[in-house]
Design an enzyme around this catalytic site. Structure first.
Site, PDB file in Angstrom:
ATOM      1  N   TYR A 146       0.875  -1.178   0.000  1.00  0.00           N
ATOM      2  CA  TYR A 146       0.000   0.000   0.000  1.00  0.00           C
ATOM      3  C   TYR A 146       0.912   1.228   0.000  1.00  0.00           C
ATOM      4  CZ  TYR A 146      -3.937   2.864   1.735  1.00  0.00           C
ATOM      5  OH  TYR A 146      -4.903   3.828   1.889  1.00  0.00           O
ATOM      6  N   ARG A 199      -5.663  10.842 -10.882  1.00  0.00           N
ATOM      7  CA  ARG A 199      -4.885  11.512  -9.825  1.00  0.00           C
ATOM      8  C   ARG A 199      -4.456  10.428  -8.843  1.00  0.00           C
ATOM      9  NH1 ARG A 199      -4.829  10.671  -5.082  1.00  0.00           N
ATOM     10  NH2 ARG A 199      -6.111  12.003  -3.824  1.00  0.00           N
ATOM     11  N   LYS A 217      -5.534  -1.194  -2.505  1.00  0.00           N
ATOM     12  CA  LYS A 217      -6.695  -0.917  -1.637  1.00  0.00           C
ATOM     13  C   LYS A 217      -7.445  -2.222  -1.356  1.00  0.00           C
ATOM     14  CE  LYS A 217      -6.555   3.698  -1.433  1.00  0.00           C
ATOM     15  NZ  LYS A 217      -6.663   4.568  -0.280  1.00  0.00           N
ATOM     16  N   GLU A 270     -11.831   5.711  -6.364  1.00  0.00           N
ATOM     17  CA  GLU A 270     -10.512   6.001  -5.813  1.00  0.00           C
ATOM     18  C   GLU A 270      -9.658   6.786  -6.798  1.00  0.00           C
ATOM     19  OE1 GLU A 270      -9.653   4.786  -2.580  1.00  0.00           O
ATOM     20  OE2 GLU A 270      -8.061   6.248  -2.884  1.00  0.00           O
ATOM     21  N   ASP A 271      -9.048   7.830  -6.305  1.00  0.00           N
ATOM     22  CA  ASP A 271      -8.049   8.601  -7.049  1.00  0.00           C
ATOM     23  C   ASP A 271      -8.542   9.116  -8.403  1.00  0.00           C
ATOM     24  OD1 ASP A 271      -6.545   8.230  -4.837  1.00  0.00           O
ATOM     25  OD2 ASP A 271      -4.884   7.216  -5.803  1.00  0.00           O
ATOM     26  N   ASP A 294     -11.390   9.147  -1.344  1.00  0.00           N
ATOM     27  CA  ASP A 294     -10.564  10.344  -1.169  1.00  0.00           C
ATOM     28  C   ASP A 294     -11.370  11.512  -0.629  1.00  0.00           C
ATOM     29  OD1 ASP A 294      -7.977   9.431  -2.384  1.00  0.00           O
ATOM     30  OD2 ASP A 294      -9.401   8.952  -3.960  1.00  0.00           O
ATOM     31  N   ASN A 501       0.412  12.179   0.042  1.00  0.00           N
ATOM     32  CA  ASN A 501       1.136  10.940  -0.255  1.00  0.00           C
ATOM     33  C   ASN A 501       1.729  11.002  -1.654  1.00  0.00           C
ATOM     34  OD1 ASN A 501       0.324   9.628   2.159  1.00  0.00           O
ATOM     35  ND2 ASN A 501      -1.687   9.264   1.249  1.00  0.00           N
ATOM     36  N   ASN A 546      -4.325   8.182   7.566  1.00  0.00           N
ATOM     37  CA  ASN A 546      -4.541   7.633   6.218  1.00  0.00           C
ATOM     38  C   ASN A 546      -5.936   7.026   6.164  1.00  0.00           C
ATOM     39  OD1 ASN A 546      -4.476   5.548   4.008  1.00  0.00           O
ATOM     40  ND2 ASN A 546      -2.443   6.451   3.753  1.00  0.00           N
TER      41      ASN A 546
HETATM   42  N1  NAD Z   1      -3.704  10.730   3.935  1.00  0.00           N
HETATM   43  C1  NAD Z   1      -4.773  10.382   3.258  1.00  0.00           C
HETATM   44  O1  NAD Z   1      -5.555   9.513   3.664  1.00  0.00           O
HETATM   45  C2  NAD Z   1      -5.077  11.066   1.957  1.00  0.00           C
HETATM   46  C3  NAD Z   1      -6.345  10.927   1.400  1.00  0.00           C
HETATM   47  C4  NAD Z   1      -6.629  11.560   0.192  1.00  0.00           C
HETATM   48  C5  NAD Z   1      -5.646  12.316  -0.433  1.00  0.00           C
HETATM   49  N2  NAD Z   1      -4.424  12.400   0.141  1.00  0.00           N
HETATM   50  C6  NAD Z   1      -3.344  13.150  -0.504  1.00  0.00           C
HETATM   51  O2  NAD Z   1      -3.691  14.506  -0.581  1.00  0.00           O
HETATM   52  C7  NAD Z   1      -3.075  15.094  -1.707  1.00  0.00           C
HETATM   53  C8  NAD Z   1      -4.092  15.928  -2.452  1.00  0.00           C
HETATM   54  O3  NAD Z   1      -5.144  15.122  -2.861  1.00  0.00           O
HETATM   55  P1  NAD Z   1      -6.452  15.770  -3.482  1.00  0.00           P
HETATM   56  O4  NAD Z   1      -7.233  14.623  -3.947  1.00  0.00           O
HETATM   57  O5  NAD Z   1      -7.103  16.698  -2.551  1.00  0.00           O
HETATM   58  O6  NAD Z   1      -5.802  16.517  -4.737  1.00  0.00           O
HETATM   59  P2  NAD Z   1      -6.420  17.618  -5.644  1.00  0.00           P
HETATM   60  O7  NAD Z   1      -5.596  17.635  -6.874  1.00  0.00           O
HETATM   61  O8  NAD Z   1      -7.895  17.446  -5.768  1.00  0.00           O
HETATM   62  O9  NAD Z   1      -6.178  18.973  -4.834  1.00  0.00           O
HETATM   63  C9  NAD Z   1      -4.922  19.537  -4.593  1.00  0.00           C
HETATM   64  C10 NAD Z   1      -5.139  20.953  -4.078  1.00  0.00           C
HETATM   65  O10 NAD Z   1      -3.878  21.460  -3.643  1.00  0.00           O
HETATM   66  C11 NAD Z   1      -3.739  22.795  -4.129  1.00  0.00           C
HETATM   67  N3  NAD Z   1      -2.304  23.118  -4.252  1.00  0.00           N
HETATM   68  C12 NAD Z   1      -1.444  22.739  -5.222  1.00  0.00           C
HETATM   69  N4  NAD Z   1      -0.241  23.291  -5.002  1.00  0.00           N
HETATM   70  C13 NAD Z   1      -0.339  24.018  -3.862  1.00  0.00           C
HETATM   71  C14 NAD Z   1       0.566  24.833  -3.129  1.00  0.00           C
HETATM   72  N5  NAD Z   1       1.836  24.996  -3.502  1.00  0.00           N
HETATM   73  N6  NAD Z   1       0.107  25.433  -2.010  1.00  0.00           N
HETATM   74  C15 NAD Z   1      -1.164  25.278  -1.611  1.00  0.00           C
HETATM   75  N7  NAD Z   1      -2.056  24.531  -2.261  1.00  0.00           N
HETATM   76  C16 NAD Z   1      -1.658  23.901  -3.378  1.00  0.00           C
HETATM   77  C17 NAD Z   1      -4.450  22.797  -5.455  1.00  0.00           C
HETATM   78  O11 NAD Z   1      -4.800  24.114  -5.836  1.00  0.00           O
HETATM   79  C18 NAD Z   1      -5.660  21.928  -5.118  1.00  0.00           C
HETATM   80  O12 NAD Z   1      -6.653  22.721  -4.529  1.00  0.00           O
HETATM   81  C19 NAD Z   1      -2.471  13.941  -2.506  1.00  0.00           C
HETATM   82  O13 NAD Z   1      -1.088  13.898  -2.263  1.00  0.00           O
HETATM   83  C20 NAD Z   1      -3.097  12.710  -1.923  1.00  0.00           C
HETATM   84  O14 NAD Z   1      -2.231  11.594  -1.952  1.00  0.00           O
HETATM   85  C21 NAD Z   1      -4.112  11.801   1.308  1.00  0.00           C
HETATM   86  O1  LMR Z   2      -3.879   5.865  -0.931  1.00  0.00           O
HETATM   87  C1  LMR Z   2      -3.599   6.422   0.139  1.00  0.00           C
HETATM   88  O2  LMR Z   2      -2.608   6.086   0.812  1.00  0.00           O
HETATM   89  C2  LMR Z   2      -4.479   7.485   0.719  1.00  0.00           C
HETATM   90  C3  LMR Z   2      -5.291   8.245  -0.249  1.00  0.00           C
HETATM   91  O3  LMR Z   2      -6.316   7.480  -0.807  1.00  0.00           O
HETATM   92  C4  LMR Z   2      -4.514   8.970  -1.284  1.00  0.00           C
HETATM   93  O4  LMR Z   2      -5.028   9.079  -2.401  1.00  0.00           O
HETATM   94  O5  LMR Z   2      -3.427   9.452  -0.981  1.00  0.00           O
HETATM   95 MG    MG Z   3      -6.737   7.840  -2.802  1.00  0.00          MG
END
Ligand code: NAD
Ligand code: LMR
Ligand code: MG
Length: 659
Positions: A146, A199, A217, A270-271, A294, A501, A546
């Protein structure tokens, strides 16, 4: 001692899983197989052989007893020596540990991929053993199958590809999906994870290579939720990327096809890139049993962690709404955070995207971000597009939360130009310092405040200058301004969540967070990191925020309740259940999420909370032999037992051939 405990627990769990199908606590029930001979050995679901190949070393051991070999036409096809499941398990773990030893000192990428390969080979050959080692060693193996290794695997998927997993649907399949779906060999499917690959983590559009994410997943579904691996599906939509109605028509057709064949399946989106994540969620959530991990899973995990952060300050949970939360990243993961689309009058969020602070003055304000946009920033001393440093200094937030996908956004470094010009005065670095100073000035004028920090940090000239100056002039310092500003937070335990991530995309490292923001913070990251030594024998706990803590339980609970849709209430119940898992003592130690080692127990509890909520909302229609009437009459403990009973557990069953 440990081993006895492990296998005793396993036997007990297996009995409770299969219930009546077990003859006794020690003997697993039979498993009907419609194949014979070599076909069995080529099917990882039935196979009991373990093969390990590593430079000049080949190990084969087999768990098929002689009677079974006779029954299934396997005599002569296998080496004569038979070893037990437990011995095979131990040998696999030995091989794994020796691989760890042999790859010491090599790059993280090489080591991670080598570990992934050895696990993947086992997955390809012997699913029972694979899932058992995964379940028992989930803390060590989750980072391989993962996040974060799965990101690396997706990026290198074409090179790592060995055998197809999942199904692929493309624009070329338009009009064919209803029949295509019947190409999948198993009759029963419980869980489907669907991606369009647009994404993948914070890595961007990886197209069809994104298939690695649903695979990872769904492995978590098997390991954490005990979903039977025979009843899961890996599905991916393939390039070329479509737009508008054309795109939606394809997904519509796919959803209709899936629910025609498997009307009770749960689909996890997802993604998907932001626009499609929202659009598809709105489009399907009232019609199908689906959720977007997400958007909804992440919001639930973040809220559970933030409730813990409120408790860590010794404040009542009702103070949650009074927290000042600065969120960096206005994407899919953020905008469900409040549980509904309405934000109350005293909006506790300061939302920033790549253009800085989002306010109502923003041109082309994204409707999804609109409820969070600051209404009157000037009154707060801020303006549209204000930089992160400005916002953090001004707001002094309780929580700094990153979901931007951009590594190091919290680590913006600014030189104290004046300080080091005077510090290096008289030495040969005068000129260099002045050049950096001028450069900074020019950038100040030219760049938006948000970008300024990033450019300064990444500019090779500044990097070089910094290195020279920091090496040679000890009293010259660079400061992580965002993290340092968190020292002025009005909270007694400021929370810093760097949730992006994989690892390199985290907004900051935990080491920097504790160093610059202080030992009193609570910290969480999306990818796993080691705890931090703070000195004096104290440790800074690194939580892993996460969505893996929630999606398996949401999927399992939705499936076992037989609900036709997944309501906000069911998602909220999942999040609250996770939050309640942590004791006061743990909270005081900065622990906001339970250990991954107990993910099966957590998932069982989350699943039960989701079932309970579905019953309370009169959405539960039952699953298998258990109808809605029986569910309604179940006590809390009975629901927990019902969920536990349906969690698959890997053991070798005696195989019985049937034509
Ligand atoms: N930990 C978790 O469980 C978890 C869950 C979902 C997503 N994520 C992570 O979160 C991140 C974003 O995912 P998302 O689906 O929201 O992406 P997304 O592409 O939908 O959104 C990204 C956002 O970040 C903004 N951004 C880009 N560059 C920036 C900067 N320099 N400063 C401030 N803001 C900025 C963009 O304008 C956009 O609003 C990914 O890395 C993903 O892996 C983590
Ligand atoms: O896949 C993960 O580890 C968490 C989340 O779904 C992500 O998109 O980053
Ligand atoms: Mg995801």
């Amino acid at each position: 001692m440990w081993r006895i405990a492990r296998f005793a627990a396993a036997a007990e769990a297996a009995v409770s899983v299969r219930g009546a199908r077990w003859f006794s606590a020690a003997i697993p029930g039979p498993c009907i197989v419609h194949k014979r001979g070599a076909d069995i050995l080529h099917d990882p679901w039935f196979n009991k052989v373990r093969v390990f190949v590593l430079v000049l070393k080949l190990e084969i051991d087999t768990g098929f007893p002689l009677t079974e070999r006779d029954r299934l036409g396997l005599r002569g096809l296998l080496p004569p020596r038979i070893i037990s499941f437990e011995q095979q398990y131990d040998r696999f773990m030995e091989s794994f540990r020796s691989l760890e030893k042999n790859t010491q000192g090599q790059s993280t990428k090489v080591v991670s991929l080598a570990k992934w390969r050895i696990l993947n080979r086992l997955h390809d050959r012997n699913e029972t053993l694979y899932y058992r080692v995964l379940i028992d060693n989930i803390k060590d193996f989750a980072p391989i199958i993962y996040t974060p290794t799965v990101g690396l695997v997706c990026q290198n998927y074409s090179g790592l590809f060995r055998r197809p997993r999942g199904m692929y649907f493309s624009a070329k399949d338009k009009g064919e999906m209803m029949s295509m779906i019947y190409n999948w060999p198993s009759q029963q499917v419980d869980m489907i994870v669907l991606t369009d690959g647009s994404r993948i983590l914070g890595l961007g559009d990886l197209g069809v290579q994104g298939i690695g994410i649903p695979i990872g997943k769904l492995d978590m579904y098997v390991a954490a939720a005990g979903i039977n691996p025979q009843r899961i599906r890996y599905l991916g939509l393939r390039q070329p990327r479509l737009e508008g109605e054309e795109y939606l028509n394809i997904i519509d057709e796919f959803m209709e096809a899936v629910y025609t064949r498997w009307p009770k399946a749960v689909i996890q989106f997802e993604d998907f890139q932001m626009k499609w994540a929202f659009e598809t969620l709105q489009r399907y959530r009232k019609r199908f049993c689906m959720f977007n991990d997400d958007v909804q899973g992440t919001a639930g995990v973040a809220i559970a962690g933030l409730l813990g952060a409120v408790r860590a300050q010794g404040r009542p949970l009702s103070d949650f709404a009074k927290q000042k939360i600065v969120v960096v990243g206005a994407g899919r993961s953020v905008t469900r955070m409040t549980g509904n689309d309405e934000i109350h009058a005293s909006n506790p969020f300061w939302l920033l995207d790549k253009d800085g602070l989002v306010t109502r003055n923003r041109k082309n304000l994204d409707p999804a971000a609109a409820p969070f946009a600051r209404g009157n920033p000037e009154a707060e001393g801020l303006m549209e597009g204000a930089s992160l440093v400005e916002v953090v200094k001004n707001v002094r937030p309780d929580v700094l939360l990153g979901l931007s996908g951009v590594g190091g956004v919290f680590n913006k470094e600014f030189f104290f130009i004046g300080t080091y010009i005077s510090a290096v005065h008289g030495c040969c670095k005068d000129l260099l310092a002045s050049v950096v100073g001028i450069l900074a000035e020019v950038l100040n004028v030219l760049c938006s405040p948000l970008e300024r920090g990033l450019r300064l940090q990444s500019s090779p000239m500044v990097q070089h200058a910094k290195q020279l100056l920091l090496d040679d002039v000890p009293n010259v310092q660079s400061i992580n301004q965002v993290l340092a500003a968190m020292r002025e937070s009005t909270s007694s335990r400021p929370a810093i969540f760097a949730m992006s991530n994989p690892t390199a995309n985290a907004e900051c490292t935990p080491a920097d967070a504790f160093k610059y923001a202080g030992d009193h913070i609570v910290f969480a990251s999306g990818s796993p990191f080691e705890d931090i030594h703070l000195g004096n024998g104290k440790a800074g706990h690194v939580n892993q925020a996460n969505n893996m803590y929630l999606f398996p339980g949401i999927g399992l609970g939705a499936l076992l309740s037989g609900a036709r849709v997944i309501s906000d209430g069911m998602l909220q119940a999942a999040s609250e259940c996770l939050a309640s898992y942590i004791t006061e003592k743990e909270i005081q130690d900065g622990i906001l999420y339970p250990s991954i080692s107990s993910i099966r127990d957590i998932t069982k509890a989350v699943g039960a909370a989701v079932v309970q909520e579905a019953i309370d909302e009169e959405l539960a229609e039952g699953h298998g032999d258990v109808g809605s009437k029986e569910l309604i009459h179940m006590s809390k403990d009975e629901i927990l037992e019902y969920v536990g009973r349906h969690m698959w557990f890997p053991v070798y069953s005696p195989l019985v051939h049937e034509k």
